[in-house]
Design a protein around this motif. Structure first.
Motif, short mmCIF file in Angstrom:
data_model
loop_
_atom_site.label_atom_id
_atom_site.label_comp_id
_atom_site.label_asym_id
_atom_site.label_seq_id
_atom_site.Cartn_x
_atom_site.Cartn_y
_atom_site.Cartn_z
N ARG A 129 31.21 12.95 -3.40
CA ARG A 129 32.19 12.97 -2.31
C ARG A 129 32.58 14.40 -2.00
NH1 ARG A 129 32.73 8.41 0.28
NH2 ARG A 129 35.00 8.20 0.29
N GLU A 133 37.10 13.78 1.02
CA GLU A 133 36.91 12.37 0.70
C GLU A 133 37.47 12.03 -0.67
OE1 GLU A 133 32.74 11.64 3.18
OE2 GLU A 133 32.70 12.35 1.11
N ASP A 137 40.38 9.31 -1.65
CA ASP A 137 40.09 8.24 -2.61
C ASP A 137 41.05 8.29 -3.80
OD1 ASP A 137 37.95 7.55 -1.02
OD2 ASP A 137 36.42 8.42 -2.34
#
Length: 230
Positions: A129, A133, A137
């Motif tokens: 990621r 991102e 998350d």
């Protein structure tokens, strides 16, 4: 006659961070404790994030200590400080642990296992990621809310550093300490209250109203100073 001020110890006070904050923002008024020094871990003394290694963190912490130091550690840094104290009680004479993330000691508890169930998958795919991102998350796993990914340089650096840390439940974490230990929790989260109860022989104080950062509580300096005097 000793010229030490109340609350001081011979080796002074060494602070071990967890979050990505400047020392004053991370610790607030606690930095006014006698002979305070801040230990910066690998990857936190530059803008290049470094993959976590428990031995390296402990070596960096112990290098900042002198004989008889008190180590004050927050969250992820708490588990690191605990093993360092077991290894070198000649350097670490006392511990002050602020919401220590010693999750390894609390495995099996429902709240702890639920936390791991949410967060571990995010850590497992962290390398795939982007920093933006991963930050989204991780925040969603921690809070349950999907947040807008950070855009600022400081927030992205914080995400890159966090991405280099494993789950604290994977750290080698002793449950029994041979030095006087104070654990301060915020009374907001079952996980940290369970962890505090699992650290045998520690004195536990709850300072409510500041979530995961009891160091922001107006009484924290008095609580820590009283512990050190005792």
């Amino acid at each position: 006659m000793s010229d030490e001020r109340p609350g001081s110890r011979g080796g002074g006070t060494v602070f071990l961070h967890a979050s990505n904050r400047s020392p004053r923002r991370a610790w607030g008024d606690l930095l006014d404790l006698p002979d305070a020094r801040v230990a910066l871990m690998p990857g936190y003394d530059s803008e290049v994030a470094v993959r976590f290694d428990q031995d390296r963190w402990e070596e960096r912490l112990l290098t900042a200590c002198r004989s008889g130091s008190t180590v004050v550690a927050h969250s992820f840094g708490g588990a690191v400080a605990m093993r360092a104290a077991v290894r070198r009680p000649d350097l670490v004479a006392a511990l002050v642990l602020l919401e220590p993330a010693a999750y390894a000691l609390a495995r099996g508890h429902e709240a702890v296992e639920e936390h791991i169930r949410r967060v571990q998958p995010v850590l497992d795919r962290a390398s795939d990621r982007t920093a933006e991102e991963f930050a989204a998350d991780f925040a969603a796993a921690m809070s349950g809310d999907r947040l807008t990914p950070p855009l600022g340089a400081d927030a992205l650096l914080a995400a890159r550093r966090q991405r280099m840390l494993p789950g604290p439940w994977t750290l080698d974490t002793p449950s029994e300490l041979d030095v006087p230990t104070l654990v301060v929790t915020g009374g907001w989260n079952d996980e940290y209250e369970v962890i505090a109860a699992r650290i045998r022989g520690a004195r536990h104080v709850k300072l409510v109203g500041h979530g995961h950062r009891p160091q922001d509580h107006p009484e924290v300096v008095d609580v820590v100073t009283d512990f050190l005097v005792r």
